[in-house]
Scaffold this motif. Structure first.
Motif, PDB file in Angstrom:
ATOM      1  N   ASP A 153       0.829  -1.207   0.000  1.00 31.67           N
ATOM      2  CA  ASP A 153       0.000   0.000   0.000  1.00 31.67           C
ATOM      3  C   ASP A 153       0.865   1.259   0.000  1.00 31.67           C
ATOM      4  N   GLU A 154       1.979   1.221   0.724  1.00 33.41           N
ATOM      5  CA  GLU A 154       2.884   2.370   0.758  1.00 33.41           C
ATOM      6  C   GLU A 154       3.423   2.674  -0.636  1.00 33.41           C
ATOM      7  N   ALA A 155       3.745   1.625  -1.387  1.00 30.09           N
ATOM      8  CA  ALA A 155       4.222   1.817  -2.765  1.00 30.09           C
ATOM      9  C   ALA A 155       3.156   2.496  -3.611  1.00 30.09           C
ATOM     10  N   ALA A 156       1.901   2.063  -3.476  1.00 25.36           N
ATOM     11  CA  ALA A 156       0.800   2.683  -4.225  1.00 25.36           C
ATOM     12  C   ALA A 156       0.629   4.141  -3.834  1.00 25.36           C
ATOM     13  N   VAL A 157       0.752   4.435  -2.536  1.00 23.90           N
ATOM     14  CA  VAL A 157       0.646   5.814  -2.049  1.00 23.90           C
ATOM     15  C   VAL A 157       1.733   6.690  -2.677  1.00 23.90           C
ATOM     16  N   VAL A 158       2.972   6.204  -2.648  1.00 22.17           N
ATOM     17  CA  VAL A 158       4.102   6.988  -3.140  1.00 22.17           C
ATOM     18  C   VAL A 158       3.987   7.247  -4.637  1.00 22.17           C
ATOM     19  N   PHE A 159       3.631   6.218  -5.418  1.00 26.21           N
ATOM     20  CA  PHE A 159       3.666   6.367  -6.873  1.00 26.21           C
ATOM     21  C   PHE A 159       2.381   6.959  -7.458  1.00 26.21           C
ATOM     22  N   CYS A 160       1.304   6.920  -6.714  1.00 25.41           N
ATOM     23  CA  CYS A 160       0.067   7.556  -7.199  1.00 25.41           C
ATOM     24  C   CYS A 160      -0.137   8.938  -6.588  1.00 25.41           C
ATOM     25  N   GLY A 161       0.315   9.120  -5.359  1.00 21.48           N
ATOM     26  CA  GLY A 161       0.053  10.366  -4.654  1.00 21.48           C
ATOM     27  C   GLY A 161       1.060  11.469  -4.903  1.00 21.48           C
ATOM     28  N   THR A 162       2.202  11.126  -5.504  1.00 18.03           N
ATOM     29  CA  THR A 162       3.257  12.139  -5.658  1.00 18.03           C
ATOM     30  C   THR A 162       3.526  12.524  -7.111  1.00 18.03           C
TER      31      THR A 162
END
Length: 327
Positions: free
Chosen positions: A265-274
């Protein structure tokens, strides 16, 4: 031999560097609409990547991704609240350091939605939550049709414009959802084949990212963004893009880890949210700033930010993949 081994191990990063160097000398060849029509090849490649993601994901995983509302809220706030907050806090600094048109270009960059293809592709490279990334990248694109012009009105006092909502939805369906659904439908027939050739299939998304980097830099060089502005302006813009990207990525990464997200989930947050979209950003800018003679300078930040974010996030995706494999 150690150097050769290191290059083989880090072939993905080496490939991106070579793509940038090659773009410097072959921009006519690799630009969108150039001899290779690389934008078509990239679109096909992205479609194949999404098809393979659909092929590899069970319906159970997809349902789990869609239902993860905490993840969705976090990513959308990162895209449409965390970034705009930078402008709210530092607008006077931007306006004092550079021409107003360039400063407003950074404002425009901060209110754009996330990318679709590279966000999902890099989440896949990082062995992250691909269903969650697909849902959020698509949602961000749709929300951006409404939120981006709205924030532009607030921050820059421009009149709102009507954007082609259906066109955005159709693009998402064609680029992302359709190949994904096709992959899901093909699971009963091709899942065994995919498992057998997992090692080869696992590298396809990295090849596509290298093509995206090459195409992005060819477009930048062909459009002369490196020569239409003074060295000082370019250097300042690049420096700000790098600082903003590092600050946002690692701040979001830190917040995600403190929020007890899983590594996927952290990977998804980093690559979608930034990440910020160039593909939707340029057409939207032409509508919003249609009468502005400084459109080129307004577009400079997103044109610079796009390849920088792809390059850095691709390196980060490799590190996430290594962590996931070790775990």
């Amino acid at each position: 031999m150690n150097l050769v081994s290191k290059i083989k191990k880090e072939w993905f990063i080496v490939g991106m560097v070579l793509a940038i160097v090659l773009a410097t000398f072959t921009s006519e060849l690799g630009r969108s609409g150039g001899w290779l029509n690389l934008q078509v090849i990239v679109s096909v490649g992205v479609g194949i990547v999404f098809f393979l993601h659909g092929l590899g994901l069970s319906p159970k995983d997809i349902k789990a991704g869609v239902k993860n509302w905490r993840l969705h809220i976090f990513i959308q706030l990162a895209t449409f609240a965390f970034y705009p907050l930078i402008w709210l806090l530092f607008d006077d600094v931007f306006l004092s350091l550079m021409p107003s048109a360039l400063a407003f270009g950074f404002c425009y960059l901060f209110v754009l939605p996330s990318t679709i293809s590279s966000s999902v592709t890099m989440t896949g490279v990082a062995k992250g939550n691909v269903p969650g990334a697909i849902f959020n990248a698509s949602l961000s694109s749709i929300l951006g049709v409404f939120i981006t012009p709205f924030l532009i009105q607030i921050f820059m006092k421009f009149e709102g414009v009507e954007l082609d909502y259906m066109s955005s939805v159709k693009s998402i369906l064609l680029l992302l959802i359709l190949p994904m659904v096709a992959g899901q439908l093909a699971r009963p027939f091709l899942s065994a084949f995919a498992k057998k050739h997992k090692a080869v299939i696992g590298k396809i998304d990295k090849y596509v990212i290298i093509l995206i980097v090459y195409n992005a830099f060819c477009d930048s060089i062909f459009n002369r963004i490196w020569s239409d502005f003074s060295i000082q302006t370019l250097a300042l813009s690049i420096a700000i893009c790098v600082v903003v990207l590092l600050f946002v990525v690692h701040s979001i990464q830190w917040l995600a880890s403190r929020s007890k997200f899983s590594l996927a989930d952290e990977a998804a947050v980093v690559f979608c949210g930034t990440k910020k979209t160039l593909a939707a950003g340029i057409p939207m800018a032409k509508l919003i700033f249609v009468a502005d003679p400084n459109l080129g300078m307004i577009l400079l930040p997103i044109m610079l930010y796009h390849p920088i974010q792809i390059f850095y996030c691709a390196i980060l995706a490799n590190k996430y993949a290594a962590k996931a494999t070790a775990a």
